[in-house]
Scaffold this motif. Structure first.
Motif, PDB file in Angstrom:
ATOM      1  N   ASN A 357       0.860  -1.194  -0.076  1.00 50.70           N
ATOM      2  CA  ASN A 357      -0.282  -0.144  -0.113  1.00 50.70           C
ATOM      3  C   ASN A 357       0.842   1.337  -0.109  1.00 50.70           C
ATOM      4  N   LEU A 358       2.012   1.117   0.715  1.00 49.98           N
ATOM      5  CA  LEU A 358       2.765   2.374   0.774  1.00 49.98           C
ATOM      6  C   LEU A 358       3.598   2.460  -0.559  1.00 49.98           C
ATOM      7  N   PHE A 359       4.118   1.401  -1.078  1.00 50.65           N
ATOM      8  CA  PHE A 359       4.719   1.656  -2.469  1.00 50.65           C
ATOM      9  C   PHE A 359       3.754   1.764  -3.567  1.00 50.65           C
ATOM     10  N   SER A 360       2.496   1.730  -3.409  1.00 50.58           N
ATOM     11  CA  SER A 360       1.501   1.829  -4.639  1.00 50.58           C
ATOM     12  C   SER A 360       1.478   2.922  -5.392  1.00 50.58           C
ATOM     13  N   LYS A 361       1.439   3.181  -6.615  1.00 54.55           N
ATOM     14  CA  LYS A 361       1.441   4.144  -7.701  1.00 54.55           C
ATOM     15  C   LYS A 361      -0.022   4.703  -7.871  1.00 54.55           C
ATOM     16  N   ASN A 362      -0.142   5.868  -8.099  1.00 56.84           N
ATOM     17  CA  ASN A 362      -1.121   6.769  -8.421  1.00 56.84           C
ATOM     18  C   ASN A 362      -1.888   6.841  -7.351  1.00 56.84           C
ATOM     19  N   THR A 363      -1.644   7.003  -6.093  1.00 57.88           N
ATOM     20  CA  THR A 363      -2.303   6.970  -4.685  1.00 57.88           C
ATOM     21  C   THR A 363      -1.963   8.072  -4.164  1.00 57.88           C
ATOM     22  N   ASN A 364      -1.374   9.229  -4.602  1.00 59.59           N
ATOM     23  CA  ASN A 364      -1.016  10.371  -4.012  1.00 59.59           C
ATOM     24  C   ASN A 364      -1.811  10.784  -2.896  1.00 59.59           C
ATOM     25  N   SER A 365      -3.171  10.964  -3.162  1.00 57.82           N
ATOM     26  CA  SER A 365      -4.162  11.766  -2.401  1.00 57.82           C
ATOM     27  C   SER A 365      -4.800  10.581  -1.499  1.00 57.82           C
ATOM     28  N   GLU A 366      -4.211   9.397  -1.282  1.00 63.54           N
ATOM     29  CA  GLU A 366      -5.010   8.243  -0.549  1.00 63.54           C
ATOM     30  C   GLU A 366      -4.854   8.653   0.921  1.00 63.54           C
ATOM     31  N   PHE A 367      -3.610   8.939   1.501  1.00 65.30           N
ATOM     32  CA  PHE A 367      -3.344   8.728   2.931  1.00 65.30           C
ATOM     33  C   PHE A 367      -3.114  10.330   3.466  1.00 65.30           C
ATOM     34  N   GLN A 368      -3.842  10.470   4.812  1.00 65.55           N
ATOM     35  CA  GLN A 368      -3.619  11.600   5.407  1.00 65.55           C
ATOM     36  C   GLN A 368      -2.262  11.843   6.180  1.00 65.55           C
ATOM     37  N   TYR A 369      -1.822  13.073   6.545  1.00 66.95           N
ATOM     38  CA  TYR A 369      -0.731  13.243   6.975  1.00 66.95           C
ATOM     39  C   TYR A 369      -0.590  12.585   8.340  1.00 66.95           C
ATOM     40  N   SER A 370      -1.818  12.870   9.086  1.00 68.70           N
ATOM     41  CA  SER A 370      -1.816  12.502  10.301  1.00 68.70           C
ATOM     42  C   SER A 370      -1.821  10.864  10.527  1.00 68.70           C
ATOM     43  N   SER A 371      -2.432   9.901   9.942  1.00 73.37           N
ATOM     44  CA  SER A 371      -2.447   8.667   9.479  1.00 73.37           C
ATOM     45  C   SER A 371      -1.058   8.247   9.074  1.00 73.37           C
ATOM     46  N   ILE A 372      -0.076   8.697   8.300  1.00 71.74           N
ATOM     47  CA  ILE A 372       0.986   8.362   8.212  1.00 71.74           C
ATOM     48  C   ILE A 372       1.939   8.624   9.288  1.00 71.74           C
ATOM     49  N   LEU A 373       1.927   9.649  10.086  1.00 71.24           N
ATOM     50  CA  LEU A 373       2.659   9.972  11.219  1.00 71.24           C
ATOM     51  C   LEU A 373       2.368   8.807  12.163  1.00 71.24           C
ATOM     52  N   ILE A 374       1.149   8.661  12.514  1.00 71.17           N
ATOM     53  CA  ILE A 374       0.670   7.671  13.357  1.00 71.17           C
ATOM     54  C   ILE A 374       1.042   6.197  13.231  1.00 71.17           C
ATOM     55  N   PHE A 375       1.112   5.799  11.789  1.00 69.07           N
ATOM     56  CA  PHE A 375       1.657   4.607  11.558  1.00 69.07           C
ATOM     57  C   PHE A 375       3.176   4.557  11.787  1.00 69.07           C
ATOM     58  N   PHE A 376       3.971   5.405  11.313  1.00 75.31           N
ATOM     59  CA  PHE A 376       5.416   5.589  11.679  1.00 75.31           C
ATOM     60  C   PHE A 376       5.767   5.525  12.972  1.00 75.31           C
ATOM     61  N   VAL A 377       5.178   6.019  13.913  1.00 70.21           N
ATOM     62  CA  VAL A 377       5.500   6.059  15.378  1.00 70.21           C
ATOM     63  C   VAL A 377       5.279   4.636  15.857  1.00 70.21           C
ATOM     64  N   THR A 378       4.084   4.116  15.577  1.00 67.03           N
ATOM     65  CA  THR A 378       3.566   2.659  15.836  1.00 67.03           C
ATOM     66  C   THR A 378       4.426   1.552  15.388  1.00 67.03           C
ATOM     67  N   CYS A 379       4.780   1.822  14.241  1.00 65.33           N
ATOM     68  CA  CYS A 379       5.790   0.901  13.557  1.00 65.33           C
ATOM     69  C   CYS A 379       7.232   1.072  14.346  1.00 65.33           C
ATOM     70  N   PHE A 380       7.696   1.931  14.549  1.00 61.15           N
ATOM     71  CA  PHE A 380       9.090   2.440  15.054  1.00 61.15           C
ATOM     72  C   PHE A 380       9.092   1.662  16.449  1.00 61.15           C
ATOM     73  N   PHE A 381       8.191   1.853  17.324  1.00 59.61           N
ATOM     74  CA  PHE A 381       8.320   1.495  18.571  1.00 59.61           C
ATOM     75  C   PHE A 381       7.825  -0.013  19.059  1.00 59.61           C
ATOM     76  N   LEU A 382       6.716  -0.359  17.920  1.00 58.66           N
ATOM     77  CA  LEU A 382       6.301  -1.881  18.157  1.00 58.66           C
ATOM     78  C   LEU A 382       7.411  -2.567  17.572  1.00 58.66           C
ATOM     79  N   THR A 383       8.119  -2.459  16.620  1.00 58.33           N
ATOM     80  CA  THR A 383       9.191  -3.316  16.150  1.00 58.33           C
ATOM     81  C   THR A 383      10.200  -3.288  17.215  1.00 58.33           C
TER      82      THR A 383
END
Length: 700
Positions: A357-383
């Motif tokens: 989903n993150l690598f997908s093409k033609n999806t520039n408007s799919e994700f919100q800034y807040s969603s990407i930030l929440i996902f990054f912080v979650t991934c970073f610490f859960l890993t």
């Protein structure tokens, strides 16, 4: 025979890799399908219960079989294999029991929605397969084949394990060339041109078998397994063009990856040390820790998407919106018809689907800034918190997911100022975080290209990897080296510390030294073996066997135990006239396999036998490597590492003293040991560090 073994290694590892992917996709897919159906029926409480309980059961199963059956299977296994290829033989890391638990435990752990990967365990799995084939099977489980028992020596077994680790990466990422380069750059301490050919052949077998098996799944006979093909995350685009204006964001991603990568390594090292303190309390604590991480992860994965607002489905979506079923870019989750939850599309999904989903093409408007930030912080610490549990878990895929998330965020910030789409920024972000945490360059570059099928990004990926590695190296070491240090593996680096040039080998040799006479009393041998843990002992001859005390050679503990077990004793102190080869076949003194071998505590002797003698001359290595006590410690380390020694005899400078001063092992070259003997060297190290650090920060 070696080429045949390489073929079998590639064949078996590719079958295991395919089975792992098939099992994970079906188990995790079934779990998400059931949960999604309950969400569609608005049964949110029951959906959470099914999701969390299934994750807990899978994690509990993985941790129980690991803790009780094969503790050596915990973690990714890459640090253990890397240490072995450097000369550290940890017990049980290549046993048949470890292999089985590694396969089953990895499937269970990855399917439990933990932020862990299966590529690292595949490296250990490939190494186990290679080691077991090289030693002829498993003697403990009576699964041995005499026609395979030709390579019971250090060098051949090490070469096969190297090929196995390359095959593991090739099967985990479907990246055959990347697997060869990974084994060359990260794993192997000794490399030969012949080994390059054999590892390349092994990974080619993996690629061919995987291609045939995955094509078979195109017919739909593999359940919920993917669509087929060797490319895992296809971001190919024939129209990718970039200009000088795209270079600054790539440079920024490299710096960000280096900083985040070094921070990730620092925090993971601290967490692993805390986990070690918890795990030392017993198996119950190990399993409880794994279950606590699983419950916490389930709560976050199910709860965080409720923080994201529902988005209307785009009119030009390339797939159905909202997505109904296991995977897709537009997860419905709790949203009304015609809307999707962008955070659920990432976080309430398998790691592989999140990367797609993150690598997908033609999806520039799919994700919100807040969603990407929440996902990054979650991934970073859960890993960080997931990778230290007692289960076969890897780091590669979680690191790719984490890097791709902040890479896509940078792409969203750049927006229309760049000609690259957000999916390509996610690829560059994944490359930067991999380079910042694992500190590899060539192999990671090729692995990413084989993963994504986008050769046009090669210059930018190279640039990002070089910068992220350079930045991260200013702070700490790569993640695998930090884990090896935390586990206490005495890994010998390729470089020599400057203070070693100021010392001689005589400055670090410690005693007391245990020596044996050429004809030694059985009672003395048994006493020394039971009261020490040494693995090698000098054998000296004294009058009347020689005119003056002289070093005859070196004998290993395993050989002494074999002699005592066969009870080849003599009643008098005279050299034996019996042909040793008639009593002991060559296989009795071959390199031991993955088992622990015989122990001196298991042998029993009568009083009469304890008073008898053993002639050690026929079984002693009469030409061990020796150095003079005044030799530079730096030169001794180079000799020790380049030749691949386990023992280095130290001889006196002046004759007339004892024929041997001591024995150097790899522990004697460890900085902790040297600085413990000479604490004044610590002050000189800090002086050099204080001079170097301002230069580093001035550079940045």
């Amino acid at each position: 025979m070696k080429w045949l073994l390489c073929f079998f290694i590639g064949l078996i590892v590719s079958l295991i890799g395919f089975f792992n992917n098939l099992a994970v996709e079906n188990i995790a897919g079934l779990k998400f399908v059931v949960t999604s159906n309950m969400m569609l029926a608005r049964r949110f409480g029951m959906a959470f219960l099914v999701f969390s309980v299934s994750n807990l059961i899978l994690t509990l199963f993985a941790s129980i079989i690991t803790a009780f059956i094969a503790p050596a299977a915990a973690g990714s296994g890459i640090p253990e294999v890397k240490a072995y290829l450097n000369g550290v033989d940890a017990p049980g890391i290549f046993s048949l029991r470890t292999l089985i638990v590694k396969i089953i435990g990895s499937i269970s752990a990855v399917s439990s929605s933990l932020f862990v990967g299966k590529a690292g365990p595949m490296v250990h799995t490939g190494a186990c397969v290679a080691a077991l084939l090289g030693q002829g099977g498993s003697k403990r489980f009576r699964l041995t084949w005499r026609w395979l028992c030709f390579f019971k020596n250090d060098r051949d077994r090490r070469d096969l394990v190297t090929c196995g680790s390359a095959a593991g990466i090739a099967a985990g990422f479907r990246a055959p060339v990347g697997g060869v380069l990974f084994a060359l750059e990260e794993m192997a301490s000794w490399w030969r041109s012949v080994l390059l050919w054999r590892s390349f052949f092994t990974t080619a077998v993996v690629a061919i078998v995987l291609r045939a098996l995955i094509d078979f799944c195109l017919s739909g006979k593999c359940g919920l397994f993917g669509k087929g093909g060797l490319i895992m995350f296809d971001v190919y685009s024939a129209s990718v063009t970039y200009h000088l204006t795209d270079v600054p964001p790539a440079l920024a991603l490299g710096v960000i990856g280096g900083i985040f990568g070094s921070l990730f390594n620092f925090l993971l090292d601290k967490v692993l040390r805390i986990y070690n303190l918890i795990n030392e309390k017993g198996i119950v604590y190990k399993i409880s820790l794994a279950c606590a991480i699983s419950v916490s992860t389930s709560c976050l994965l199910f709860g965080l998407p409720w923080l994201a607002s529902c988005q209307p489905c785009p009119s030009d979506a390339s797939e159905s919106c909202p997505t109904i079923g296991r995977s897709g870019n537009f997860k419905k989750f709790q949203c009304p018809p015609g809307h999707y939850n962008d955070l659920a599309s990432l976080i309430f999904n398998t790691n592989d689907d999140a990367v797609r989903n993150l690598f997908s093409k033609n999806t520039n408007s799919e994700f919100q800034y807040s969603s990407i930030l929440i996902f990054f912080v979650t991934c970073f610490f859960l890993t960080i918190f997931s990778c230290g549990i007692v289960a076969p878990v890897g780091l590669f895929v979680p690191v790719i997911v984490t890097g791709a998330s902040y890479g896509r965020f940078v792409g969203m910030l750049v927006g229309s100022h760049s000609s690259l789409n957000h999916g390509l920024y996610a690829v560059l972000g994944a490359a930067s975080f991999l380079g910042g945490s694992m500190r590899m360059t060539v192999s990671l570059c090729v692995i990413i290209l084989e993963l994504t099928n986008n050769l046009l990004l090669l210059p930018l990926i190279m640039l990002v990897l070089l910068i992220s590695k350079t930045v991260a190296d200013a702070f700490n070491g790569n993640i695998f080296d930090l884990i090896m240090k935390a586990k206490g593996f005495p890994y010998l680096e390729t470089h020599v510390e400057p203070y070693m040039r100021q010392l001689t080998v005589g400055d670090v040799v410690t005693g007391p030294l245990q020596v044996f006479q050429g004809i030694e009393k059985v009672g003395n041998i048994v006493h020394v073996l039971r009261t020490t843990r040494h693995n090698g002992f000098p054998v000296i001859d004294e009058p009347p066997l020689s005119e003056s005390p002289v070093l005859y050679g070196l004998i290993l503990r395993a050989n002494l135990i074999e002699l005592l077990k066969k009870k080849a004793f003599m009643s008098a102190t005279v050299p034996t006239s019996i042909d040793a080869l008639k009593l002991f076949p060559a296989g009795d003194f071959a390199e031991r396999g993955s088992g622990n071998g015989d122990r001196i505590e298991e042998l029993r002797f009568t009083e009469e036998e304890m008073g008898m003698f053993l002639d050690l001359h026929p079984f002693t290595n009469a030409s061990p490597y020796t150095v003079v006590e005044t030799m530079s410690l730096a030169k001794a380390l180079i000799l020790f590492r380049d030749v691949g020694l386990r023992h280095l005899m130290v001889m006196p400078k002046i004759s007339g003293r004892s024929p041997v001063v001591g024995i150097l092992t790899r522990h004697d070259f460890m900085p902790e040991h040297i600085l413990g003997l000479h604490p004044l060297l610590i002050r000189s190290r800090w002086k050099r560090l204080r001079i170097r650090l301002p230069r580093v920060f001035k550079f940045f």
